[in-house]
Design a protein around this motif. Sequence first.
Motif, PDB file in Angstrom:
ATOM      1  N   GLY A  75       0.920  -1.166  -0.163  1.00 55.64           N
ATOM      2  CA  GLY A  75       0.075   0.039  -0.048  1.00 55.64           C
ATOM      3  C   GLY A  75       0.801   1.300   0.019  1.00 55.64           C
ATOM      4  N   LEU A  76       1.917   1.369   0.720  1.00 53.51           N
ATOM      5  CA  LEU A  76       2.962   2.440   0.718  1.00 53.51           C
ATOM      6  C   LEU A  76       3.468   2.617  -0.502  1.00 53.51           C
ATOM      7  N   SER A  77       4.110   1.663  -1.007  1.00 54.22           N
ATOM      8  CA  SER A  77       4.579   1.579  -2.381  1.00 54.22           C
ATOM      9  C   SER A  77       3.459   2.000  -3.520  1.00 54.22           C
ATOM     10  N   LYS A  78       2.105   1.706  -3.400  1.00 55.58           N
ATOM     11  CA  LYS A  78       1.135   2.171  -4.660  1.00 55.58           C
ATOM     12  C   LYS A  78       0.951   3.719  -4.207  1.00 55.58           C
ATOM     13  N   LYS A  79       0.963   4.232  -3.152  1.00 54.47           N
ATOM     14  CA  LYS A  79       0.640   5.504  -2.868  1.00 54.47           C
ATOM     15  C   LYS A  79       1.939   6.329  -2.851  1.00 54.47           C
ATOM     16  N   LYS A  80       2.829   5.768  -3.330  1.00 55.81           N
ATOM     17  CA  LYS A  80       4.255   6.394  -3.271  1.00 55.81           C
ATOM     18  C   LYS A  80       4.847   6.972  -1.983  1.00 55.81           C
ATOM     19  N   ILE A  81       4.521   6.450  -0.939  1.00 57.54           N
ATOM     20  CA  ILE A  81       4.885   6.872   0.357  1.00 57.54           C
ATOM     21  C   ILE A  81       6.406   6.237   0.620  1.00 57.54           C
ATOM     22  N   HIS A  82       7.400   7.109   1.156  1.00 59.08           N
ATOM     23  CA  HIS A  82       8.560   6.597   1.520  1.00 59.08           C
ATOM     24  C   HIS A  82       8.592   5.692   2.614  1.00 59.08           C
ATOM     25  N   SER A  83       8.876   4.577   2.396  1.00 56.51           N
ATOM     26  CA  SER A  83       8.618   3.461   3.644  1.00 56.51           C
ATOM     27  C   SER A  83      10.059   3.458   4.533  1.00 56.51           C
ATOM     28  N   SER A  84      10.025   3.015   5.583  1.00 54.18           N
ATOM     29  CA  SER A  84      11.353   3.135   6.315  1.00 54.18           C
ATOM     30  C   SER A  84      12.508   2.149   5.898  1.00 54.18           C
ATOM     31  N   ASN A  85      13.650   2.562   6.216  1.00 59.58           N
ATOM     32  CA  ASN A  85      14.764   1.714   5.852  1.00 59.58           C
ATOM     33  C   ASN A  85      15.275   0.742   6.910  1.00 59.58           C
ATOM     34  N   TYR A  86      16.027  -0.250   6.608  1.00 59.97           N
ATOM     35  CA  TYR A  86      16.788  -1.185   7.438  1.00 59.97           C
ATOM     36  C   TYR A  86      17.224  -0.870   8.932  1.00 59.97           C
ATOM     37  N   LEU A  87      17.912   0.205   9.026  1.00 61.54           N
ATOM     38  CA  LEU A  87      18.317   0.999   9.869  1.00 61.54           C
ATOM     39  C   LEU A  87      17.209   1.323  10.993  1.00 61.54           C
ATOM     40  N   GLU A  88      16.251   1.647  10.506  1.00 61.14           N
ATOM     41  CA  GLU A  88      15.070   1.996  11.410  1.00 61.14           C
ATOM     42  C   GLU A  88      14.048   0.682  11.783  1.00 61.14           C
ATOM     43  N   LYS A  89      14.099  -0.385  10.974  1.00 61.97           N
ATOM     44  CA  LYS A  89      13.201  -1.359  11.271  1.00 61.97           C
ATOM     45  C   LYS A  89      14.149  -2.290  12.208  1.00 61.97           C
ATOM     46  N   LEU A  90      15.730  -2.489  11.998  1.00 60.50           N
ATOM     47  CA  LEU A  90      16.419  -3.570  12.640  1.00 60.50           C
ATOM     48  C   LEU A  90      17.225  -3.051  13.573  1.00 60.50           C
ATOM     49  N   ASP A  91      17.594  -3.767  14.591  1.00 56.65           N
ATOM     50  CA  ASP A  91      18.664  -3.217  15.446  1.00 56.65           C
ATOM     51  C   ASP A  91      20.175  -3.550  15.163  1.00 56.65           C
ATOM     52  N   LEU A  92      20.283  -3.170  13.771  1.00 53.87           N
ATOM     53  CA  LEU A  92      21.896  -3.489  13.292  1.00 53.87           C
ATOM     54  C   LEU A  92      22.868  -2.571  13.957  1.00 53.87           C
TER      55      LEU A  92
END
Length: 177
Positions: free
Chosen positions: A40-57
């Motif tokens: 849904g985010l991709s279809k609406k062209k909304i900037h999704s979060s990146n791996y540094l925000e999702k993961l505890d790398l």
Amino acid sequence: MKCIYYLTSTLDSTGHITDDLHDAGIGDWFIHVLSKDETGLSKKKIHSSNYLEKLDLLRFGIIGAIVGFLVGLFAANLLKTTQPFGPDVPNIVYYAIVGVITSFGAWEGGLTGIASENKKVALFHDDIAAGRYLILIYAHKEKEAIVKSVMQSKHPEANLVAEDSYFYNPLSTLKRV
């Protein structure tokens, strides 16, 4: 730079929020959305979060590097003290031992972090799993008031849930508002 966290319930609301923030001068690179509805985010062209925000790398990588550094110091000191290879070992070997073990600790910590949800985002895990949208807005000090004004006046449905410090510190904790 400060990170301001908002939760909203619908994709349409999230799209309107990003549009209004763009109109207020907040660039697309400063607005990231975490959601289980990536399509849904991709279809609406909304900037999704990146791996540094999702993961505890970063957090686990830093912790692993610190632990590796301490273990490396201990190992180098032990080898220098016991001298199992003789007294003629140059100091660069001990520095290399510390460097290699520190790097190994950072690598192992990073691998652990890839398998872990970001500690700050984990506070909102249940909300995201329930289908809500977590909007992360990175604002410079002078834009902070603009972001909050736009959100209060145009989007009362979005809840301010947290604010992170101006300096991104993966070892710090985040508290819900």
